[in-house]
Every structure is written in structure tokens, then in C-alpha cells.
Design an enzyme around this catalytic site. Structure first.
Site, PDB file in Angstrom:
ATOM      1  N   ILE A  18       0.839  -1.206   0.000  1.00  0.00           N
ATOM      2  CA  ILE A  18       0.000   0.000   0.000  1.00  0.00           C
ATOM      3  C   ILE A  18       0.869   1.250   0.000  1.00  0.00           C
ATOM      4  O   ILE A  18       0.568   2.228  -0.681  1.00  0.00           O
ATOM      5  CB  ILE A  18      -0.952   0.007   1.222  1.00  0.00           C
ATOM      6  CG1 ILE A  18      -1.873  -1.220   1.187  1.00  0.00           C
ATOM      7  CG2 ILE A  18      -1.774   1.287   1.274  1.00  0.00           C
ATOM      8  CD1 ILE A  18      -2.732  -1.312  -0.053  1.00  0.00           C
ATOM      9  N   GLU A 140       9.411  -2.566  -4.737  1.00  0.00           N
ATOM     10  CA  GLU A 140       9.132  -3.036  -3.376  1.00  0.00           C
ATOM     11  C   GLU A 140       9.841  -4.363  -3.139  1.00  0.00           C
ATOM     12  O   GLU A 140       9.648  -5.320  -3.882  1.00  0.00           O
ATOM     13  CB  GLU A 140       7.614  -3.218  -3.208  1.00  0.00           C
ATOM     14  CG  GLU A 140       7.240  -3.863  -1.892  1.00  0.00           C
ATOM     15  CD  GLU A 140       5.751  -4.216  -1.805  1.00  0.00           C
ATOM     16  OE1 GLU A 140       4.965  -3.791  -2.679  1.00  0.00           O
ATOM     17  OE2 GLU A 140       5.385  -4.933  -0.862  1.00  0.00           O
ATOM     18  N   ASP A 147      15.739 -11.097   6.669  1.00  0.00           N
ATOM     19  CA  ASP A 147      15.453 -12.423   6.121  1.00  0.00           C
ATOM     20  C   ASP A 147      16.633 -12.882   5.277  1.00  0.00           C
ATOM     21  O   ASP A 147      17.195 -12.092   4.510  1.00  0.00           O
ATOM     22  CB  ASP A 147      14.238 -12.388   5.171  1.00  0.00           C
ATOM     23  CG  ASP A 147      12.939 -12.055   5.882  1.00  0.00           C
ATOM     24  OD1 ASP A 147      12.940 -12.072   7.127  1.00  0.00           O
ATOM     25  OD2 ASP A 147      11.949 -11.770   5.173  1.00  0.00           O
ATOM     26  N   GLU A 149      16.516 -14.893   2.749  1.00  0.00           N
ATOM     27  CA  GLU A 149      16.214 -14.979   1.318  1.00  0.00           C
ATOM     28  C   GLU A 149      16.174 -13.625   0.603  1.00  0.00           C
ATOM     29  O   GLU A 149      16.243 -13.578  -0.613  1.00  0.00           O
ATOM     30  CB  GLU A 149      14.920 -15.761   1.088  1.00  0.00           C
ATOM     31  CG  GLU A 149      13.733 -15.215   1.853  1.00  0.00           C
ATOM     32  CD  GLU A 149      12.476 -16.083   1.661  1.00  0.00           C
ATOM     33  OE1 GLU A 149      12.587 -17.206   1.152  1.00  0.00           O
ATOM     34  OE2 GLU A 149      11.396 -15.600   2.016  1.00  0.00           O
ATOM     35  N   LYS A 189      12.331   1.446  19.467  1.00  0.00           N
ATOM     36  CA  LYS A 189      13.515   0.560  19.445  1.00  0.00           C
ATOM     37  C   LYS A 189      13.523  -0.415  18.262  1.00  0.00           C
ATOM     38  O   LYS A 189      14.551  -0.555  17.581  1.00  0.00           O
ATOM     39  CB  LYS A 189      13.615  -0.193  20.779  1.00  0.00           C
ATOM     40  CG  LYS A 189      14.956  -0.895  20.990  1.00  0.00           C
ATOM     41  CD  LYS A 189      16.092   0.057  21.256  1.00  0.00           C
ATOM     42  CE  LYS A 189      16.076   0.507  22.709  1.00  0.00           C
ATOM     43  NZ  LYS A 189      17.030   1.598  22.960  1.00  0.00           N
ATOM     44  N   CYS A 380     -16.485 -16.400 -13.474  1.00  0.00           N
ATOM     45  CA  CYS A 380     -15.689 -17.577 -13.832  1.00  0.00           C
ATOM     46  C   CYS A 380     -16.369 -18.868 -13.350  1.00  0.00           C
ATOM     47  O   CYS A 380     -17.321 -19.316 -13.968  1.00  0.00           O
ATOM     48  CB  CYS A 380     -14.272 -17.424 -13.308  1.00  0.00           C
ATOM     49  SG  CYS A 380     -13.098 -18.438 -14.219  1.00  0.00           S
ATOM     50  N   HIS A 511     -12.589 -12.636 -15.513  1.00  0.00           N
ATOM     51  CA  HIS A 511     -12.529 -11.980 -14.202  1.00  0.00           C
ATOM     52  C   HIS A 511     -12.431 -10.473 -14.401  1.00  0.00           C
ATOM     53  O   HIS A 511     -11.337  -9.904 -14.297  1.00  0.00           O
ATOM     54  CB  HIS A 511     -11.281 -12.439 -13.433  1.00  0.00           C
ATOM     55  CG  HIS A 511     -11.322 -13.845 -12.962  1.00  0.00           C
ATOM     56  ND1 HIS A 511     -11.814 -14.207 -11.743  1.00  0.00           N
ATOM     57  CD2 HIS A 511     -10.932 -14.993 -13.563  1.00  0.00           C
ATOM     58  CE1 HIS A 511     -11.719 -15.515 -11.587  1.00  0.00           C
ATOM     59  NE2 HIS A 511     -11.185 -16.026 -12.684  1.00  0.00           N
ATOM     60  N   GLU A 513     -12.978  -8.198 -12.527  1.00  0.00           N
ATOM     61  CA  GLU A 513     -12.493  -7.486 -11.330  1.00  0.00           C
ATOM     62  C   GLU A 513     -11.015  -7.108 -11.446  1.00  0.00           C
ATOM     63  O   GLU A 513     -10.572  -6.134 -10.844  1.00  0.00           O
ATOM     64  CB  GLU A 513     -12.723  -8.311 -10.055  1.00  0.00           C
ATOM     65  CG  GLU A 513     -11.903  -9.599  -9.905  1.00  0.00           C
ATOM     66  CD  GLU A 513     -12.576 -10.818 -10.522  1.00  0.00           C
ATOM     67  OE1 GLU A 513     -13.416 -10.626 -11.430  1.00  0.00           O
ATOM     68  OE2 GLU A 513     -12.263 -11.950 -10.109  1.00  0.00           O
TER      69      GLU A 513
HETATM   70  N1  GLN Z   1     -12.302 -24.146 -11.830  1.00  0.00           N
HETATM   71  C1  GLN Z   1     -12.835 -23.497 -12.971  1.00  0.00           C
HETATM   72  C2  GLN Z   1     -11.946 -23.698 -14.192  1.00  0.00           C
HETATM   73  O1  GLN Z   1     -10.825 -24.075 -14.052  1.00  0.00           O
HETATM   74  C3  GLN Z   1     -13.030 -22.008 -12.715  1.00  0.00           C
HETATM   75  C4  GLN Z   1     -11.761 -21.246 -12.462  1.00  0.00           C
HETATM   76  C5  GLN Z   1     -12.001 -19.886 -11.900  1.00  0.00           C
HETATM   77  O2  GLN Z   1     -13.048 -19.590 -11.365  1.00  0.00           O
HETATM   78  N2  GLN Z   1     -11.004 -19.026 -11.932  1.00  0.00           N
HETATM   79  O3  GLN Z   1     -12.372 -23.460 -15.301  1.00  0.00           O
END
Ligand code: GLN
Length: 540
Positions: A18, A140, A147, A149, A189, A380, A511, A513
């Protein structure tokens, strides 16, 4: 090219992502072309194979990389499209150095962490910044200073100042300042020790940002400055806030943007932060509130659905409303009381997911939304279960299922496509990243996007089985979006479904989003929230 490096100390999960995003936003608000890079010191090559329960969601970029969720924060705060190279891991670095060694590119040399690994790290950072034509790259370093790594990465960023010069590099260190309730004290500290550890690997931070439950007062910041060898004006406070989008504003108020400008030798520019101010105002004083149920399986780990929650928030801002999320455990819906579960919501969202757990519960949730005419959005896997539900309960295809959950179903309405079966042996089995969708005119989807073709990001393996599309359409399902293109190359694959006699019932194979931005919310989410608000109003 200028580079800002963000490291973190004391504890992990402080919100380095963030801070990095907010700083990026402040530079963007000054008109600079900015990119952001996340270094993940783990040995995985990418985040695709890690459990969402532990690491949160896998964010997908346009070019199909499966990345850390911080890349999503960067895209949203900076309003830029990032790509594979923006998420750098130990796995990638070693993989390519070892491959080069095998090809004989280091012939006669002993291949070592310094300089070969560190050179590879530096080259990869420079390449991304160059390719994305950034003026400033904010980098970042994941994990916590100290750490084992992260050492090669810290060494690489230390060398940057040598290579690029003082005025082109900046080191910012984020630490936790605990507040002790009993003695009403901020304790510095751990910050002192953290900066000492950073100095131990040769990096003196230029600025320190203090995370704490409440604002750190000036005298404490002065003390930190003294003990960490940082200028007094270069210690900033980042207290807990109600909304993430307040962070850039809070840091700007304290002069972080101006200080970074000065340190990098940039001219003073007045930042345009109107959008962020407006967004925070709506978030704090929404005109209305609407409750949406998310019927998923990681209900105890909201970070597993981070982009989804952000997209709902963006859609809320657009509608001047607050979107409240009610988490509904899909598994509990298998035999649970749907009436009770959805009693107090105005919309039902079934998100993406993998594996059979909770599937029958999600199918019941879809049926409930369809029959009760509650706004529904399926993402999806959400589209896939909507198709299964429709096939079983409307089209009369008894036992319909996805072969992901029932390989022997009599009606595989969701199935792997032949092209995917072929690539399976090679390992790359998912449809990932941007794919175009052709949208049918006169549909809800067309109204939402306002155009006939869009691109959204994908991450899935299974598809609606083309062999069943006709039967489903005959029974009343509308296929409103398909993959365009040449026959045989995925052309005509179902991208979106909807129902005509329903106020809002939409399933998307992609997706959307992942592309939603605070200032450019995703149309399907805006429409969904709008429909939920209307549904809510009709109940009153
Ligand atoms: N499991 C489903 C597929 O592989 C949906 C995958 C998802 O929702 N991202 O098609």
C-alpha cells in the site's frame, strides 16, 4: 530513469504494498510515468501454484502472468497495466541464471550470487522500467529486512545507487512502531534495530515511514530521525485508516510527495489528487448502503478475493453507495437454509474458484437468486455453476455437471476443450490473461459495456461445452458474449450468459475485477451494484 526502493522491517504484512502504491499514486498525480515492481524473495517462479488461503488472491495481468496480489494494488493505485516482469521472484532469477550457465553464457567463470545473481536482478528491474517507458520505477522488496532470502535483492538495490547515482535512487524503509496502551507510549527501538540491520547490508535509508495504530507525534518522529540517521523531515507517520485510499492523501499532507521530488531532483509539481479526495468522501459519507452476499469457499480469508472486493468498492463509489459484503460459506449452503443465509442481502455473487468443495451449495445459491429474482453476478466458476444450475433445473438435463467435479456426468455442460486436453501434457493448461469477447447487441451485457467488443482477463481451465449451447439457448438462456476469432482457436466459446426475465442475472467466464480501477470501475460490477440498490429500494 529514477528508482525508489521500498523495504520493510520489524514485522511482515505492514502494508508495504500500500505504501508503494500510494507513493506511486502521488507521483502519478504529478504527471510522471510510473511503474511499480514487486520482488518476492520466495523460490516459487510465480504465485500461480500457491494457496490463496496463505498468500491471498493470485492476481492475473493482461499478458497472463499469475502474480502477487500487490501487483493488483499497483495497477489500481497507479492506473497502469503491468505485466509479467513486474513481479520478480527468486525462482525466476535463479532459473534464468542456471539456464544461461547451461547454455554456456558464463563460460570459464565461477557463477556466484555476487555478481551473477545480483546482475540478473538489476537487469530485470531495468528492463521492466525501460520497456514500460517509466520515468520513475518504485520497487518493493517483499519480506522483512534480516530475512536470509532477501539478501541478494538488498545487495542488488544497494548497488543501484552506485550504478545510477545519488539523485536517481531513493531508499524508503517502512517499520512498525508499537504503541503500548498501558504506558501510552510509542516504542521506537524495533525501528532503530531494523534500520541498523539495513545499514548492515550497506543501505542507509533516505526516508522512514512509521506504521502504527495512530499518528506518531512529532517528537517521536524526531527521535527516530536522530537514531536512524535520517533527516527530521524525512520521517513520516502512516497510522491505521478506515479506507486504503486515505493513505496517499495522508502521506501527501505530511509532505512525502514533495520530499521524494526533492530527493530525486525533480521540479516541484502540484499534485492533482481530486479523484482520491472525492473517493474518500464517498466512502466515508455514502448516500446509501447495499449488502451483497459472496458465496465462496475462502470466506475466512478476504484477501483471497481482494480484487473482487475492490471492484465492488469501485462500483459502490460510482453509485455513491457503500457496498457491504456478507460472507456466506458455500459449503454450509449444501444443506443449509438459503432463506436465512440471503435474508438480508440485495445481491448474490458467486466468485471464481477451483475444486469441488462447496459446489452444490453454490448451485443452490444460483437457483435461489434466479427464482427469487435477486440480482446475481457469477464470475468464472460462478458462470459455470450458473450454467450447471440452468441445465439441471430449467433445461431438464438431469445430473448435468462440470467434468472438473464429476468426470462421469451424463451431461458435461462444462468441460475441457480438445485444444486444452492437448496442451495438458505440456503443463500449460490454463486460459490466462486478456482475451477478447464479442458482445451481442440488445443484451444486458451490451448495455453495461456500451460496445460490441471488450477484453477481460481470464484464469481458468474449463469452458461451457459448445455441444450444449443450443439446448441451453432453446431453454431460454442467453449467450451474450463469445470469444471471436478463427474457428478452432477458441472461437465461439461462451464468455457470458444472462437471463431475459430477470432484473439482473449475469455470468462471465472472465474476471473483470482484475481490470477494475477506482477511477474506472468495471461495468459489470457497476451494473450489479446498481441492480442491487434497485432491488433493495423495492423491498422498502
Ligand atoms: N475451476 C474453474 C476452471 O478451471 C473455474 C476457475 C475460476 O473460477 N477461476 O475453469
Amino acid at each position: 530513469m529514477k528508482y525508489v526502493f521500498v523495504t520493510g522491517g520489524v514485522v511482515s504484512s505492514l502494508g508495504k504494498g500500500i505504501l508503494t502504491s500510494s507513493l506511486g499514486a502521488l507521483l502519478r498525480a504529478r504527471g510522471y510515468r510510473v511503474t511499480a515492481i514487486k520482488i518476492d524473495p520466495y523460490v516459487n517462479v510465480d504465485a500461480g501454484t500457491m494457496r490463496p488461503y496463505e498468500h491471498g488472491e493470485v492476481f492475473v495481468t493482461g499478458d497472463g502472468a499469475e502474480t502477487d496480489l500487490d501487483i493488483g494494488h499497483y495497477e489500481r493505485f497507479l492506473d497502469v497495466d503491468l505485466s509479467r516482469g513486474n513481479n520478480l521472484t527468486t525462482g525466476q532469477v535463479y532459473l534464468s541464471v542456471i539456464q544461461k550457465e547451461r547454455r554456456g553464457e558464463y563460460l570459464s567463470q565461477t557463477v556466484q550470487v555476487i555478481p551473477h545473481i545480483t546482475d540478473e536482478i538489476k537487469e530485470r528491474i531495468r528492463k521492466v522500467a525501460r520497456e514500460q517507458e517509466a520515468e520513475i520505477a518504485v520497487v518493493e522488496v517483499g519480506g522483512t529486512v534480516g530475512d536470509i532470502e532477501s539478501l541478494p535483492f538488498l545487495e542488488a538495490i544497494r548497488q543501484f545507487r552506485f550504478d545510477e547515482g545519488e539523485e536517481n535512487t531513493l531508499y524508503l524503509h517502512l517499520t512498525l512502531v508499537p504503541y503500548l496502551e498501558t504506558s501510552e507510549e510509542f516504542k521506537t527501538k524495533p525501528t532503530q534495530h531494523s534500520v541498523a540491520t539495513l545499514r548492515g547490508v550497506g543501505i542507509q535509508p533516505d526516508m522512514v515511514v512509521l506504521r502504527s495504530v495512530k499518528p506518531v507525534p512529532e517528537e517521536v518522529r524526531k527521535k527516530v530521525a536522530l537514531f536512524t540517521n535520517v533527516r527530521p523531515g524525512h520521517v513520516f507517520s502512516s497510522p491505521n485508516v478506515e479506507h486504503l485510499y486515505e493513505v496517499p492523501l495522508l502521506l501527501e499532507e505530511q509532505g512525502l510527495g514533495r520530499a521524494v521530488e526533492r530527493a530525486l531532483g525533480l521540479e516541484a509539481v502540484f499534485p492533482n489528487l481530486t479523484f482520491w479526495q472525492e473517493a474518500v468522501r464517498v466512502l466515508k459519507h455514502p448516500e446509501r448502503t447495499v449488502r451483497i452476499a459472496i458465496a465462496g469457499k475462502y470466506v475466512k480469508m478476504p484477501d483471497a478475493y481482494l480484487s473482487l472486493l475492490e471492484a465492488l468498492k469501485h462500483a459502490g463509489i460510482k453509485n455513491r453507495a457503500r457496498v457491504e459484503v456478507k460472507w456466506v460459506d458455500a459449503e454450509g449452503l449444501e444443506n443449509g437454509d438459503l432463506e436465512e443465509a440471503f435474508r438480508d442481502v440485495s445481491g448474490i455473487l458467486v466468485p471464481g474458484g477451483f475444486g469441488v468443495r462447496g459446489i452444490e451449495g453454490k448451485i443452490r445459491a444460483v437457483q435461489f437468486a434466479r427464482e427469487r429474482k435477486i440480482p446475481f453476478l457469477g464470475i468464472c466458476l460462478g458462470l459455470q455453476v450458473a450454467v450447471i444450475e440452468f441445465a439441471r433445473n430449467v433445461a431438464g438435463l438431469k445430473g448435468a455437471n462440470s467434468t472438473e467435479f464429476d468426470p462421469y456426468t451424463p451431461h458435461p455442460v462444462i468441460d475441457l476443450m480438445p485444444e486444452q486436453l492437448e496442451v495438458e501434457g505440456l503443463g500449460g493448461t490454463m486460459r490466462l490473461g486478456d482475451w477478447p469477447m464479442r458482445i451481442q447487441e440488445g443484451t444486458l451485457l451490451h448495455r453495461l459495456y456500451g460496445k460490441g467488443e471488450v477484453k477481460e482477463r481470464h484464469r481458468h481451465r474449463y469452458e461451457v461445452n459448445p455441444a450444449y449451447v443450443e439446448a441451453l439457448e432453446r431453454a431460454g438462456l442467453t449467450v451474450s458474449g463469445v470469444t471471436p476469432g478463427m474457428a478452432g482457436r477458441g472461437a465461439g466459446l461462451v464468455e457470458a450468459i444472462e437471463l431475459r426475465d430477470h432484473p439482473f442475472f449475469l455470468g462471465l467466464q472472465s474476471h473483470p475485477e482484475f481490470k477494475s480501477r477506482p477511477m474506472r470501475p468495471s461495468p459489470p460490477f457497476v451494473g450489479f451494484v446498481e441492480a442491487a440498490l434497485a432491488h433493495e429500494a423495492s423491498l422498502r
